[in-house]
Scaffold this active site. Structure first.
Site, mmCIF file in Angstrom:
data_model
loop_
_atom_site.group_PDB
_atom_site.id
_atom_site.type_symbol
_atom_site.label_atom_id
_atom_site.label_comp_id
_atom_site.label_asym_id
_atom_site.label_seq_id
_atom_site.Cartn_x
_atom_site.Cartn_y
_atom_site.Cartn_z
ATOM 1 N N LYS A 126 -6.979 -5.960 -6.682
ATOM 2 C CA LYS A 126 -6.607 -7.128 -5.981
ATOM 3 C C LYS A 126 -7.740 -7.241 -4.925
ATOM 4 C CE LYS A 126 -1.517 -6.884 -5.925
ATOM 5 N NZ LYS A 126 -1.244 -5.922 -7.010
ATOM 6 N N LYS A 168 -0.945 -4.176 0.160
ATOM 7 C CA LYS A 168 -0.741 -4.082 -1.332
ATOM 8 C C LYS A 168 -1.377 -3.103 -1.972
ATOM 9 C CE LYS A 168 -0.892 -9.264 -1.172
ATOM 10 N NZ LYS A 168 -1.582 -10.490 -1.689
ATOM 11 N N GLY A 174 4.893 -6.658 -9.446
ATOM 12 C CA GLY A 174 6.213 -6.506 -9.548
ATOM 13 C C GLY A 174 6.928 -6.047 -8.015
ATOM 14 N N GLY A 175 6.064 -6.159 -6.985
ATOM 15 C CA GLY A 175 6.568 -5.905 -5.710
ATOM 16 C C GLY A 175 6.300 -4.478 -5.321
ATOM 17 N N HIS A 218 5.047 -19.674 -3.808
ATOM 18 C CA HIS A 218 4.266 -18.897 -4.760
ATOM 19 C C HIS A 218 4.183 -19.730 -6.002
ATOM 20 C CE1 HIS A 218 3.033 -14.639 -6.132
ATOM 21 N NE2 HIS A 218 3.216 -15.304 -7.177
ATOM 22 N N HIS A 245 9.048 -9.142 -2.181
ATOM 23 C CA HIS A 245 7.945 -9.484 -2.933
ATOM 24 C C HIS A 245 7.991 -9.355 -4.434
ATOM 25 C CE1 HIS A 245 6.432 -9.086 1.032
ATOM 26 N NE2 HIS A 245 6.659 -7.720 1.043
ATOM 27 N N GLU A 285 -2.568 -16.406 -9.353
ATOM 28 C CA GLU A 285 -1.441 -16.678 -8.466
ATOM 29 C C GLU A 285 -1.810 -17.095 -7.190
ATOM 30 O OE1 GLU A 285 1.742 -13.603 -8.212
ATOM 31 O OE2 GLU A 285 1.706 -13.378 -10.408
ATOM 32 N N ARG A 301 -2.689 -9.655 -17.754
ATOM 33 C CA ARG A 301 -1.465 -9.148 -18.550
ATOM 34 C C ARG A 301 -0.278 -10.317 -18.929
ATOM 35 N NH1 ARG A 301 2.682 -8.554 -15.311
ATOM 36 N NH2 ARG A 301 2.169 -7.703 -13.039
#
Length: 675
Positions: A126, A168, A174-175, A218, A245, A285, A301
């Site tokens: 990220k 993060k 997936g949170g 989002h 999240h 995103e 992915r």
């Protein structure tokens, strides 16, 4: 789904699916339709899993914990060699974003159905993805641009960013590994938890910290690239309805923002992919507020929510992905992608108890059925075990209709006729969420669910429902020998050969202590009367019951009210569904409680579910307050705190870090402080 436009020039002969559950089953179905041979892998905990049986050829690659199996690169590659696979599809999660795995595949001469290792190092991180977006002029959130697993380095970075902030994990999604920091006092604890979750879920403990955006939408864009800079987008998805999240409801196309803004997002997404010669499917995103668009991350992915895009386009995204990676050429051109048609919505059905903070629920599924009228991508069936090692998703329900309102109605109807027994599911929560006015009116953001839950209040179980469930439980547990009751004690038997003309209620004794997430009750049974009615006493309420069984469904008449009850029962637990209500209860004989020694029951801390103790925070003799953390339990890739329900002194510690524990296993005894 239509497959027009897909080319198959250099197709793979055999693909190993390095994943499990619903996504392994879903990928296998497409590959088989493409006449590609398929094999998969499993852990010892998944030896009898649905994906193993459906796919038909599977290699055991290790023990239950993911780091000993699904995250074990050498074991997965050995399995690929063993089955003769010339390609590996990683699905999502596990090794899907691991650059070392992609690199090792290339070294072994096995195609990795995904981006290159270099791309994964960039977009699977990220921090690096933020830096790339910043270079391209795409707005990013203020914060770190380099990931680290050094807690102090993250704490230092916090000093330059206004609260609230979000930590993060640089890998995965997936949170997992995401924590919001609202107070400096809790910063270290949240950072350490994010690092642990990143290591557990993705094998990478590095994190970044950045400013937390308040109440955005989002929005994400699906992309497909050929590895040489040619890119297409497959429109967009709305994923604003989230909890912790993690996405709960997804839909496509986006109908909450203007077309001009959507086109801007498409352009940003394609530019990012083209800049790195992206290969295969990916998702870009964004956080969108009234006055800003902020880049969040790229998931390099296949996404959990890809079925909603398939619904509105009539395309199979897995086939597009596989064909594009195999040929190194786009399987479809932008002008050939159909315009979105109708509205598709997806909900994620999980084994989790919404009434207890969405705690994951482990156990054996005793009944599983999904209502009609929707697409179902499932990785479980009746008899499947839900272990503490993996994400607790049971299935995805996807509705595609002409309008958004029709899609919502189709999902609610399917959920109403869905049955999950043996574990607790979020079925009722999803039904309630889809009826919230803000959701129906599409006035949502990433904090909508949290605000709704806070205003929703605690549910209260109807004593009539408890009476119905206990009657079903008692009937299901009645042994063939009528002289021996449940728990092997004839004194507890409410069934008699000689019946009076009317129910006898004056001699009913409370025999059982019953507890659900919302309360506790004492329950007793009387003698069955000549007309077949059976007295069931719940606290001070008496119900006269008739039962008509039909498999796991029962018609239960309580006085003048009839209820349709679906239930699964064991000796000390029952799971039930009555209409849109789910109730799971623990059942203990009252007489067994008198022999309990030691601290009062309120001073006993037990494991809420199966899992691994990752930290013990107290010692014998230590003074604790209500809510103090006693230990940290890891289960289903998430951490949860075991806290004290009373103020007092720790008298006994029954667990150690690294120890596996079972549901309801006693972990601590706390002696309450004198009032």
């Amino acid at each position: 789904m239509a497959f027009s436009g897909c080319r198959t020039l250099s197709m793979f002969k055999k693909v190993l699916i390095a994943n499990r559950g619903e996504i392994a089953c879903r990928i296998a179905r497409t590959l088989q339709a493409m006449n590609i041979a398929v094999a998969t892998v499993h852990s010892s905990a998944d030896a009898n899993a649905l994906h193993v049986r459906e796919i038909g050829e599977s290699i055991c690659i290790g023990e239950g914990p993911a780091r000993e199996s699904y995250l074990h690169i050498d074991a997965v590659l050995a399995a690929a060699r063993q089955v003769g696979a010339d390609a590996i599809h990683p699905g999502f999660g596990f090794l899907s974003e691991n650059p070392e795995f992609a690199r090792r595949c290339t070294q072994e001469g096995i195609s990795f159905i995904g981006p290159s290792a270099q791309t994964l190092e960039l977009f699977g991180n990220k921090a690096a993805a933020k830096a790339m977006a910043h270079q391209l002029g795409i707005p990013i959130a203020r914060g770190m641009l380099e990931g680290t697993d050094n807690v102090q380095a993250v704490l230092d970075a916090l000093q330059t960013i206004p609260l609230p902030c979000i930590v993060k994990a640089v890998a995965g999604g997936g949170g997992k590994g995401m924590r919001v920091i609202r107070k400096q006092e809790s910063a270290r604890e949240e950072i350490e938890a994010a690092i642990r979750e990143g290591r557990s879920s993705f094998g990478d403990g590095r994190v970044i910290v950045e400013q937390y955006l308040s109440a955005p939408r989002h929005i994400e864009v699906q992309i497909l690239g050929d590895g040489t800079g040619n890119m297409v987008h497959l429109y967009d998805r709305e994923c604003s309805l989230q909890r912790r999240h993690q996405k709960v409801v997804e839909e496509a196309p986006v109908s909450s923002i203007s077309l001009s803004l959507r086109e801007q997002l498409w352009q940003h997404a394609v530019a990012l992919g083209a800049a790195v010669n992206y290969l295969g499917l990916g998702t870009v995103e964004f956080a969108v507020t009234d006055d800003a668009v902020i880049f969040l991350e790229v998931n390099p992915r296949l996404q959990v929510e890809h079925p909603v895009t398939e619904g509105i386009l009539g395309l199979d995204l897995v086939q597009l992905q596989v064909s594009t990676v195999a040929d190194k050429a786009l399987a479809i051109q932008q002008q050939d992608i159909p315009l979105p048609s109708g509205q598709a919505m997806q909900v994620r059905l999980y084994a989790e108890d919404a009434a207890q903070g969405f705690m994951p629920s482990t156990g054996t599924i005793r009944a599983f059925h999904v209502g009609n009228g929707v697409r179902v991508d499932s990785g479980v069936e009746a008899g499947s075990d839900i272990s503490p090692h993996y994400d607790p998703m049971l299935a995805k329900l996807i509705a595609h209709r002409s309008t958004r309102m029709q899609a919502i109605a189709a999902l609610r109807n399917a959920l109403l006729h869905t049955s999950v027994l043996g574990v607790v599911s979020n079925r009722s929560f999803l039904m309630g969420l889809l009826a919230v006015p803000q959701v129906v009116d599409n006035q949502v953001n990433t904090e909508t669910i949290d605000h709704w839950l806070k205003s929703h209040g605690d549910a209260v179980d109807n004593p009539r429902h408890i009476a119905a469930i206990m009657a079903v439980w008692r009937r299901s547990q009645r042994p063939s020998n009528p002289s021996v009751a449940a728990w092997g004690d004839a004194a507890l038997d409410g069934w008699r050969i000689q019946r009076s003309a009317k129910p006898q209620t004056d001699a009913i004794l409370y025999r059982y202590q019953v507890a659900s997430a919302h309360g506790k009750w004492r329950v007793g049974f009387g003698q069955t009367s000549a007309d077949g009615r059976w007295p069931v006493l719940v606290d001070d309420r008496l119900y006269l019951v008739r039962l008509a069984p039909s498999g796991q469904d029962w018609l239960v008449q309580l006085d003048s009210v009839s209820l349709h009850v679906s239930a699964a029962c064991t000796g000390d637990r029952a799971w039930s569904e009555i209409g849109d209500t789910q109730i799971a209860i623990d059942i203990q004989p009252l007489y067994a409680r008198s022999g309990a020694g030691g601290a009062d029951q309120s001073g006993r801390a037990v494991a809420p579910m199966m899992g691994l103790i990752v930290a013990v925070n107290v010692a014998n003799g230590q003074t604790v307050a209500v809510g103090d953390r006693l230990a940290t339990l890891e289960s289903m890739k998430m951490e949860m705190a075991i806290t004290s329900a009373v103020a007092g002194t720790v008298k006994w510690v029954g667990c150690n870090p690294g120890e596996k524990v079972e549901r309801n296993q006693e972990l601590f005894h706390i002696a309450e402080a004198a009032a």
